[in-house]
Design an enzyme around this catalytic site. Structure first.
Site, PDB file in Angstrom:
ATOM      1  N   LYS A 299       0.811  -1.218   0.000  1.00 43.92           N
ATOM      2  CA  LYS A 299       0.000   0.000   0.000  1.00 43.92           C
ATOM      3  C   LYS A 299       0.845   1.269   0.000  1.00 43.92           C
ATOM      4  CE  LYS A 299      -4.041  -2.180   2.054  1.00 43.92           C
ATOM      5  NZ  LYS A 299      -5.112  -2.120   3.054  1.00 43.92           N
ATOM      6  N   ARG A 386       5.402  -3.351  16.740  1.00 44.87           N
ATOM      7  CA  ARG A 386       6.641  -3.969  17.204  1.00 44.87           C
ATOM      8  C   ARG A 386       7.856  -3.121  16.852  1.00 44.87           C
ATOM      9  NH1 ARG A 386       5.412 -10.343  15.621  1.00 44.87           N
ATOM     10  NH2 ARG A 386       3.752 -10.632  17.179  1.00 44.87           N
ATOM     11  N   ILE A 388       8.908   0.346  16.724  1.00 43.65           N
ATOM     12  CA  ILE A 388       8.336   1.579  17.269  1.00 43.65           C
ATOM     13  C   ILE A 388       8.540   2.767  16.336  1.00 43.65           C
ATOM     14  CG2 ILE A 388      10.386   2.246  18.600  1.00 43.65           C
ATOM     15  CD1 ILE A 388       8.369   3.144  20.816  1.00 43.65           C
TER      16      ILE A 388
END
Length: 504
Positions: A299, A386, A388
């Protein structure tokens, strides 16, 4: 050339089991292939009678292991089995095998002469179970020893580029009958769009024995007919589709193709899988795709390929819909955000998300669209991921908070737990109890007052959703979002509303 035939591959252990499958699927297929290499040893004694019992044109195949089959008793035994099956031909040729599959390196003059004498056409086949095949037309020419033989090439593509090559080389290949297919998940387009390679037939497998052919990518005859409407496809068919990776499960073809059928449109929507978005663009350009959906992980990668983008794509940097322009360029849109807006408000029975604190799980393209929607609806959010750094990028775009998706974020997650929206593919296709591999919130204990929306819709209830449901939470899977964003895509692709009004 005529429409490609649909050939049902039969891999049950007994003649009677195979005959039962023929009866179940007869309305969907034109021809069947008896894979005698799957039969129990005693059953092989009776294969001569199979065409008479099946009452449908039959191909006899005894495939060696090296070519993807199960037969490993040696060529002398295999030759004898072929001879037994072809002997004592009936004057009524419908009671004989109408085709026999001999590999390119299997030349037994007596068997070939018998087949030709009895009016049995020879399919001369070549299988490469590990690699693609190039110079396809030349190889077909070399394989075809007589004008009564039908060359067949089946290969395992390494990438979508190999499938694109197949379509490019064979689009004008009409000088004689031939069978072509790319195997495995990457090769699905070659089976659905067999008319574009002018293939004589396409192979399908029944649901009962689908495990026998899953590695080579067979789909079911019901799916080919009722979802892809194979028998109506032709050179005037408009092609749409979906790309992503691994794209193991998707309901988008059923949604879009049902819409085309309801509107009496000559169109089809197919999956074309690839880990490389540029390969998807090249494939779409080659076969004339007019528009396609974009899903995980492409995307964001799709945006630079777009000549024009809508306001949502510009705001979030993620595109889930591309449409071909008249000049051959592509325009990008995002229907995830409006789709999620409709779906989440319908689920919560609310008009907006004011005063609601939302946990957004994940930081991919879908998370960007959902963060955009939450912001527009007046909600406050924290993005958990996960990695960050990726969570921070999305949070900074919309002035949200962010945290790592781990036990150390538990307090923050509890504060943002009015609504939990799970945007990753974790849990897709999983039927196992919750664990750290299939449940992105395995460390979180639901209290029962959270509303949980998971954009995954296969299975209908993911392991995370099941835990939340058991705790008393309201839960909803992502099918409603798929439906609403898909209906918006349908309008972008065709110019028509998905739902037909009474006046129509």
């Amino acid at each position: 050339m005529n429409r490609p035939l649909i050939c049902l591959t039969l891999t049950s252990k007994t003649i009677n089991e195979n005959l039962s499958i023929v009866e179940k699927y007869r309305q969907y297929v034109d021809i069947v292939e008896l894979r005698a290499d799957y039969l129990e040893e005693d059953e092989c004694l009776h294969i001569r009678r199979f065409p008479m019992l099946a009452k449908i044109p039959c191909i006899l195949t005894i495939r060696r292991r090296v070519d993807g089959g199960l037969f490993d008793s040696g060529e002398a035994s295999r030759s004898m089995l072929f001879a037994r099956a072809l002997a004592f031909a009936e004057s009524d040729t419908t009671k004989n095998f109408q085709y026999v599959d001999f590999e390119d390196d299997f030349h037994v003059p007596s068997l070939q002469d018998a087949a030709l004498a009895f009016g049995t056409k020879i399919i001369r086949s070549y299988h490469n179970m590990t690699d693609p095949v190039y110079d396809i037309i030349k190889k077909c020419d070399d394989m075809r020893k007589t004008r009564f033989e039908i060359p067949k090439i089946a290969f395992m593509p390494h990438s979508l580029k190999d499938v694109t090559y197949l379509f490019r080389e064979t689009k004008y290949f009409t000088k004689y009958e031939h069978i072509l297919c790319a195997m495995g998940p990457l090769g699905t387009p070659s089976r659905i769009l067999a008319y574009k390679t002018n293939s004589y037939l396409t192979y399908v497998s029944p649901e009962e024995t689908s495990a026998n052919t899953s590695s080579i990518g067979h789909i079911s005859p019901i799916e080919l007919n009722e979802i892809y409407h194979f028998k109506t496809l032709n050179d005037d068919t408009k092609i749409y589709g979906i790309t992503g990776w691994p794209l193991a499960k998707t309901s988008s073809p059923e949604l879009h193709n049902s819409g085309y059928k309801a509107h009496n449109m000559n169109a089809v929507y197919i999956p074309f899988r690839t880990p490389n978005f540029q390969d998807a663009i090249e494939f779409a350009d080659e076969i004339g795709v007019r528009g396609f959906s974009v899903t995980i992980p492409h995307k964001e990668a799709a945006v630079p390929y777009m000549a024009e983008i809508d306001n949502v794509v510009e705001s979030i940097g993620a595109c889930n819909t591309v449409v071909k322009n008249r000049d051959g360029s592509w325009s990008g849109y995002n229907t995830d955000a409006p789709g999620l807006t409709k779906a989440i408000l319908e689920f919560l029975k609310l008009q907006n998300l004011r005063w609601k604190k939302v946990a957004i799980i994940g930081a991919g393209g879908a998370a960007r669209a959902i963060a955009y929607a939450v912001k527009k609806l007046g909600g406050k959010a924290c993005v958990f991921n996960r990695t960050i750094g990726k969570a921070k990028v999305i949070a900074d775009m919309f002035n949200f908070e962010y945290m790592p998706l781990s036990l150390e974020a538990l307090d923050k997650l509890e504060r943002y737990s009015d609504i939990i929206i799970q945007t990753t593919s974790v849990g897709m296709g999983s039927s196992e109890p919750s664990n750290e591999n299939n449940d992105p919130l395995y460390f979180y204990q639901f209290k029962g007052n959270e509303s949980v929306y998971d954009i995954v819709y296969v299975p209908e209830c993911t392991p995370m959703m099941q835990r939340a449901k058991d705790a008393g939470c309201r839960v909803c899977n992502g099918y409603s979002m798929l439906k609403y964003q898909g209906m918006d895509q349908f309008k972008l692709f065709t110019g028509e509303d998905y739902e037909i009004t009474q006046s129509e």
